[in-house]
Design an enzyme around this catalytic site. Structure first.
Site, PDB file in Angstrom:
ATOM      1  N   LYS A 252     -19.802  22.949 -17.390  1.00 33.45           N
ATOM      2  CA  LYS A 252     -20.936  22.227 -18.004  1.00 33.45           C
ATOM      3  C   LYS A 252     -20.737  20.719 -17.908  1.00 33.45           C
ATOM      4  O   LYS A 252     -21.643  19.980 -17.530  1.00 33.45           O
ATOM      5  CB  LYS A 252     -21.103  22.632 -19.488  1.00 33.45           C
TER       6      LYS A 252
ATOM      7  N   ARG B  26     -24.288  25.685 -30.205  1.00 29.34           N
ATOM      8  CA  ARG B  26     -23.325  26.746 -29.879  1.00 29.34           C
ATOM      9  C   ARG B  26     -23.505  27.962 -30.769  1.00 29.34           C
ATOM     10  O   ARG B  26     -22.773  28.940 -30.616  1.00 29.34           O
ATOM     11  CB  ARG B  26     -21.923  26.200 -30.129  1.00 29.34           C
TER      12      ARG B  26
ATOM     13  N   ARG C  72      -7.254  22.453 -15.585  1.00 29.68           N
ATOM     14  CA  ARG C  72      -7.994  21.209 -15.861  1.00 29.68           C
ATOM     15  C   ARG C  72      -7.057  20.108 -16.365  1.00 29.68           C
ATOM     16  O   ARG C  72      -6.143  20.340 -17.134  1.00 29.68           O
ATOM     17  CB  ARG C  72      -9.057  21.476 -16.932  1.00 29.68           C
TER      18      ARG C  72
ATOM     19  N   ARG D 189      -5.700  19.201 -21.988  1.00 24.63           N
ATOM     20  CA  ARG D 189      -6.268  19.304 -23.330  1.00 24.63           C
ATOM     21  C   ARG D 189      -5.483  20.320 -24.163  1.00 24.63           C
ATOM     22  O   ARG D 189      -5.081  21.360 -23.665  1.00 24.63           O
ATOM     23  CB  ARG D 189      -7.738  19.754 -23.241  1.00 24.63           C
TER      24      ARG D 189
ATOM     25  N   ARG E  84     -11.118  30.610 -27.808  1.00 27.91           N
ATOM     26  CA  ARG E  84     -12.399  29.977 -27.431  1.00 27.91           C
ATOM     27  C   ARG E  84     -13.326  30.980 -26.749  1.00 27.91           C
ATOM     28  O   ARG E  84     -14.530  30.984 -27.015  1.00 27.91           O
ATOM     29  CB  ARG E  84     -12.138  28.801 -26.479  1.00 27.91           C
TER      30      ARG E  84
HETATM   31  P1  AP5 Z   1     -15.586  21.557 -17.094  1.00 23.27           P
HETATM   32  O1  AP5 Z   1     -16.755  20.914 -16.446  1.00 23.27           O
HETATM   33  O2  AP5 Z   1     -14.638  20.702 -17.864  1.00 23.27           O
HETATM   34  O3  AP5 Z   1     -16.064  22.840 -17.953  1.00 23.27           O
HETATM   35  P2  AP5 Z   1     -16.883  22.924 -19.313  1.00 23.27           P
HETATM   36  O4  AP5 Z   1     -17.849  24.060 -19.175  1.00 23.27           O
HETATM   37  O5  AP5 Z   1     -17.440  21.589 -19.684  1.00 23.27           O
HETATM   38  O6  AP5 Z   1     -15.705  23.397 -20.242  1.00 23.27           O
HETATM   39  P3  AP5 Z   1     -15.239  22.891 -21.683  1.00 23.27           P
HETATM   40  O7  AP5 Z   1     -13.914  23.555 -21.899  1.00 23.27           O
HETATM   41  O8  AP5 Z   1     -15.257  21.406 -21.805  1.00 23.27           O
HETATM   42  O9  AP5 Z   1     -16.303  23.511 -22.537  1.00 23.27           O
HETATM   43  P4  AP5 Z   1     -16.161  23.829 -23.985  1.00 23.27           P
HETATM   44  O10 AP5 Z   1     -17.556  24.226 -24.262  1.00 23.27           O
HETATM   45  O11 AP5 Z   1     -15.129  24.819 -24.350  1.00 23.27           O
HETATM   46  O12 AP5 Z   1     -15.575  22.473 -24.609  1.00 23.27           O
HETATM   47  P5  AP5 Z   1     -16.222  21.294 -25.417  1.00 23.27           P
HETATM   48  O13 AP5 Z   1     -15.568  20.062 -24.988  1.00 23.27           O
HETATM   49  O14 AP5 Z   1     -17.713  21.369 -25.430  1.00 23.27           O
HETATM   50  O15 AP5 Z   1     -14.792  22.346 -15.945  1.00 23.27           O
HETATM   51  C1  AP5 Z   1     -13.582  23.020 -16.230  1.00 23.27           C
HETATM   52  C2  AP5 Z   1     -12.597  22.815 -15.058  1.00 23.27           C
HETATM   53  O16 AP5 Z   1     -13.121  23.493 -13.920  1.00 23.27           O
HETATM   54  C3  AP5 Z   1     -12.405  21.362 -14.647  1.00 23.27           C
HETATM   55  O17 AP5 Z   1     -11.070  21.167 -14.321  1.00 23.27           O
HETATM   56  C4  AP5 Z   1     -13.311  21.188 -13.406  1.00 23.27           C
HETATM   57  O18 AP5 Z   1     -12.814  20.220 -12.511  1.00 23.27           O
HETATM   58  C5  AP5 Z   1     -13.274  22.597 -12.817  1.00 23.27           C
HETATM   59  N1  AP5 Z   1     -14.524  22.959 -12.161  1.00 23.27           N
HETATM   60  C6  AP5 Z   1     -15.793  22.766 -12.623  1.00 23.27           C
HETATM   61  N2  AP5 Z   1     -16.703  23.251 -11.775  1.00 23.27           N
HETATM   62  C7  AP5 Z   1     -15.994  23.801 -10.737  1.00 23.27           C
HETATM   63  C8  AP5 Z   1     -16.359  24.465  -9.536  1.00 23.27           C
HETATM   64  N3  AP5 Z   1     -17.648  24.682  -9.224  1.00 23.27           N
HETATM   65  N4  AP5 Z   1     -15.387  24.904  -8.701  1.00 23.27           N
HETATM   66  C9  AP5 Z   1     -14.071  24.694  -9.004  1.00 23.27           C
HETATM   67  N5  AP5 Z   1     -13.652  24.050 -10.122  1.00 23.27           N
HETATM   68  C10 AP5 Z   1     -14.614  23.611 -10.984  1.00 23.27           C
HETATM   69  O19 AP5 Z   1     -15.762  21.679 -26.912  1.00 23.27           O
HETATM   70  C11 AP5 Z   1     -14.404  21.680 -27.274  1.00 23.27           C
HETATM   71  C12 AP5 Z   1     -14.259  22.152 -28.728  1.00 23.27           C
HETATM   72  O20 AP5 Z   1     -14.989  21.264 -29.604  1.00 23.27           O
HETATM   73  C13 AP5 Z   1     -14.817  23.541 -29.044  1.00 23.27           C
HETATM   74  O21 AP5 Z   1     -13.905  24.549 -28.726  1.00 23.27           O
HETATM   75  C14 AP5 Z   1     -15.072  23.404 -30.549  1.00 23.27           C
HETATM   76  O22 AP5 Z   1     -13.882  23.497 -31.278  1.00 23.27           O
HETATM   77  C15 AP5 Z   1     -15.587  21.975 -30.680  1.00 23.27           C
HETATM   78  N6  AP5 Z   1     -17.047  21.887 -30.563  1.00 23.27           N
HETATM   79  C16 AP5 Z   1     -17.736  21.145 -29.646  1.00 23.27           C
HETATM   80  N7  AP5 Z   1     -19.059  21.314 -29.801  1.00 23.27           N
HETATM   81  C17 AP5 Z   1     -19.208  22.175 -30.845  1.00 23.27           C
HETATM   82  C18 AP5 Z   1     -20.335  22.765 -31.458  1.00 23.27           C
HETATM   83  N8  AP5 Z   1     -21.579  22.489 -31.047  1.00 23.27           N
HETATM   84  N9  AP5 Z   1     -20.121  23.635 -32.483  1.00 23.27           N
HETATM   85  C19 AP5 Z   1     -18.897  23.932 -32.909  1.00 23.27           C
HETATM   86  N10 AP5 Z   1     -17.769  23.415 -32.357  1.00 23.27           N
HETATM   87  C20 AP5 Z   1     -17.928  22.548 -31.324  1.00 23.27           C
END
Ligand code: AP5
Length: 264
Positions: free
Chosen positions: A41, A120, A159, A192, A203
């Protein structure tokens, strides 16, 4: 020119204003990016933002920025949120909704919005719809990215991120030019805390339980766009843009979607 603004208002909340405003896009999009942890994402948001002229608004990035506030200066709510994140659990709906509400100006932005990681839960999705209505705007679509589960685990465990500028790398699919060093700002890359195996499984379980019901929530209101997220990142971005273009044509042709008329 990146298309998106400097996101100062999103990162700082309250009365903070962006110093660099996004360019005015030919079509204004209000979008949510949906999908499991590691699906890409954030990676897609960084590619879509300049194409659409929107800002990439990640709730996870705002919480992670809270990690640099020194011990003793963090609010109890922020401490609770950071503890939940480290364990891989969701932060409570109340805290997240309040945080987004404090940044409601970003939802009215002339460039539109591209939310990543919010909503979420169904409670957050309902709160977002109400907030958008109060702000006189609306959500055009929820873009839902999918890949097989094993791919998610490989993406998350490889990552590496830059704590200074939030750039994201991968040891195999997107390695930095110099090992361990950010290409964009020369910061030192880190893994991370929630990308350790124990947190990854928490997660993924939290996603299955709390976030998958959102797929139905948006499908029932004709706002769901499903995008296969396997393959090169540029290809996935092109797929998304093609679907968005079609979606708008379809909306204008049929005119019967539950979504309200777009503002562009
Ligand atoms: P990346 O783009 O970083 O993936 P992502 O989907 O953004 O994954 P996240 O882990 O950031 O999502 P998340 O939803 O768990 O975390 P968030 O920060 O929102 O890609 C991942 C890897 O793959 C990278 O290394 C990239 O280079 C590689 N990649 C990407 N595309 C590729 C491709 N096509 N081919 C090959 N490689 C590829 O949230 C973190 C925490 O915050 C949550 O766990 C929670 O505790 C809290 N939080 C945040 N928002 C909320 C909410 N709304 N409600 C409750 N808690 C929340």
């Amino acid at each position: 020119m990146t298309g998106q603004g400097d996101r100062h208002a999103w990162f700082h909340g309250g009365d903070a204003k962006c110093r660099e405003l996004p360019r005015i896009p030919s079509r204004r999009f209000g979008l949510v990016l949906l999908g499991p942890p590691g699906v890409g994402k954030g990676t897609q948001a960084e590619k879509l933002a300049p194409e659409l002229g929107t800002c990439h608004l990640s709730t996870g990035d705002v919480f992670r920025q809270g990690q640099i506030v020194p011990d003793g200066q963090r609010s109890p709510a922020l401490d609770t949120a950071l503890g939940a994140m480290r364990r891989g659990e969701l932060v409570s709906d109340d805290i997240v909704i309040d945080m987004v509400r404090e940044r409601a100006g970003c939802l009215r932005c002339r460039g539109g919005f591209l939310l990543d990681g919010f909503p979420r839960t169904v409670a957050q999705a309902e709160a977002l719809d109400s907030l958008l209505e109060e702000q006189g705007t609306h959500l055009d679509a929820a873009v839902y990215y999918t890949v097989p589960r094993q791919t998610l685990i490989e993406r998350l465990s490889g990552r590496r991120t830059c704590p200074s500028c939030n750039a994201v790398f991968h040891i195999a699919s997107r390695p930095p030019r110099l090992p361990g060093i950010c290409d964009d700002c020369s910061g030192r890359l880190v893994q991370r805390a929630d990308d350790c195996p124990e947190s990854i499984s928490v997660r993924l379980a939290a996603y299955d339980q709390n976030t998958t019901p959102l797929i139905d929530y948006y499908r029932k209101t004709n706002r769901l766009l499903v995008v296969e997220a396997d393959g090169p990142t540029d290809t996935i971005c092109m797929r998304t843009l093609a679907l968005l273009a079609e979606y708008k044509v379809d909306y204008h042709d049929n005119g019967d979607r539950n979504a309200r008329p777009a503002t562009f």
